[in-house]
Design an enzyme around this catalytic site. Structure first.
Site, PDB file in Angstrom:
ATOM      1  N   SER A 196       0.854  -1.191   0.000  1.00 19.13           N
ATOM      2  CA  SER A 196       0.000   0.000   0.000  1.00 19.13           C
ATOM      3  C   SER A 196       0.883   1.231   0.000  1.00 19.13           C
ATOM      4  CB  SER A 196      -0.886   0.009   1.257  1.00 19.13           C
ATOM      5  OG  SER A 196      -1.572   1.255   1.383  1.00 19.13           O
ATOM      6  N   TYR A 241      -2.745  -1.627  10.189  1.00 19.88           N
ATOM      7  CA  TYR A 241      -2.771  -1.880   8.750  1.00 19.88           C
ATOM      8  C   TYR A 241      -1.512  -1.325   8.091  1.00 19.88           C
ATOM      9  CZ  TYR A 241      -4.099  -1.522   3.834  1.00 19.88           C
ATOM     10  OH  TYR A 241      -4.111  -1.614   2.454  1.00 19.88           O
TER      11      TYR A 241
END
Length: 256
Positions: free
Chosen positions: A138, A151
Site C-alpha cells: 500500500s 494496517y
C-alpha cells in the site's frame, strides 16, 4: 513477469482489487484461481467465467494455509504465479486502551498470511518456469494513516519482507511489489464511492499496463501512489503525513 500463459493464484480474489485483477489476468490468457474466506463471494466473482477456479482460504489460520497449499498444488500443479492480495483494514484509536482483537487479526491476515503462503508454495514456485510472486502492499506502507496504524505497519513490514524475498529468490522467482493508492473498493465502509479515491477499473487497467512492461518494474506504482511512495525521498514526509491524514478524514466525514 510473463503476462499470459500462467497459472495464477490471487488471494482475496472475491472482491475489490483482487477480483478486478483476476478478471483482467484471465482475459489476458492466464488460468486464474481466486481464493478467499467466503465461498459466496468467490462464486459471485467467478460468475460467468467457467474457466476461473475458486478455492476457500482462511489466511488467519496457520493450519488452514498449510492445508490450502497442499490442495491448490494438487489441483493446479502448473501454478507459477502467486499474488498475495488478501487484506483487512480496521480503524483503531491509539490514545486509549482498547481491545487488540482488530490489531491481532490485521497482523494475522496482512502479514502472517502472506509469509505463511509463500512458505507453503516457495519450493514449488522455484521449480516452475516464469515463476513470480506479487505482494500487494500500500502507499500507506510509506506514509501512515494515523487512524489505521496496524494496517499501515503490516504493509510496511510486507514491503521490507518483499525486498528480502527478492534478493533471496534472485534469478529463480521474480518478486514484485504492488503498492496501491486509495482505491474505491470495499476495504473500509463507504470506500467504494469515497470522493478522491481512484476508481477501481482505472487502477486495475493502469496496473495491467505496468505489469506488461518488459522488464516488469520491481515496484508497480500507479501515478496516484507516487505522492506517498516518494515523500521521504523528496524531503516532504512531514507535510505529506499531515496532508494525507487531513484529506482522508475529510473524505470520510464528507460521506456522513
Amino acid at each position: 513477469m510473463k503476462t499470459t500463459g500462467n497459472t495464477i493464484l490471487v488471494t482475496g480474489g472475491g472482491s475489490g482489487i483482487g477480483e478486478a485483477l483476476a478478471h483482467r489476468l484471465r482475459d489476458a490468457g492466464n488460468t486464474v484461481i481466486i481464493a478467499g474466506r467466503r465461498q459466496e463471494a468467490l462464486d459471485a466473482a467467478a460468475a460467468g467465467c467457467p474457466d476461473m477456479h475458486v478455492m476457500t482460504l482462511d489466511v488467519e489460520s496457520a493450519e488452514g494455509v498449510t492445508d490450502f497449499g497442499k490442495r491448490v498444488l494438487a489441483a493446479h500443479p502448473a501454478l507459477n504465479v502467486l499474488i498475495n492480495n488478501a487484506g483487512i483494514m480496521r480503524f483503531e484509536a491509539l490514545d486509549r486502551p482498547r481491545d487488540l482483537g482488530d490489531a491481532e487479526a490485521t497482523i494475522a491476515t496482512n502479514l502472517l498470511g502472506p509469509v505463511r503462503l509463500i512458505d507453503a508454495l516457495v519450493e514449488h514456485l522455484i521449480a516452475q518456469p516464469d515463476a513470480a510472486i506479487v505482494n500487494v502492499t500500500s502507499g500507506l506502507a510509506f506514509v501512515p494513516l494515523v487512524d489505521t496504524p496496524t494496517y499501515c505497519a503490516t504493509k510496511a513490514a510486507i514491503h521490507s519482507y518483499t525486498l528480502a524475498l527478492r534478493e533471496a529468490l534472485k534469478h529463480r522467482v521474480e518478486v514484485i511489489e504492488l503498492a496501491p493508492p486509495a482505491v474505491q473498493t470495499g476495504l473500509t465502509p463507504g470506500q467504494e464511492t469515497r470522493p478522491g479515491y481512484q476508481p477501481l477499473d482505472e487502477f486495475a487497467d493502469e496496473v495491467m499496463a505496468l505489469l506488461g512492461q518488459q522488464p516488469t518494474p520491481p515496484e508497480i506504482l500507479v501515478e496516484r501512489v507516487k505522492f506517498l511512495r516518494d515523500a521521504e525521498r523528496e524531503g516532504r514526509f512531514g507535510t505529506t503525513l499531515v496532508q494525507l491524514n487531513e484529506r482522508a478524514r475529510a473524505a470520510r466525514e464528507g460521506q456522513h
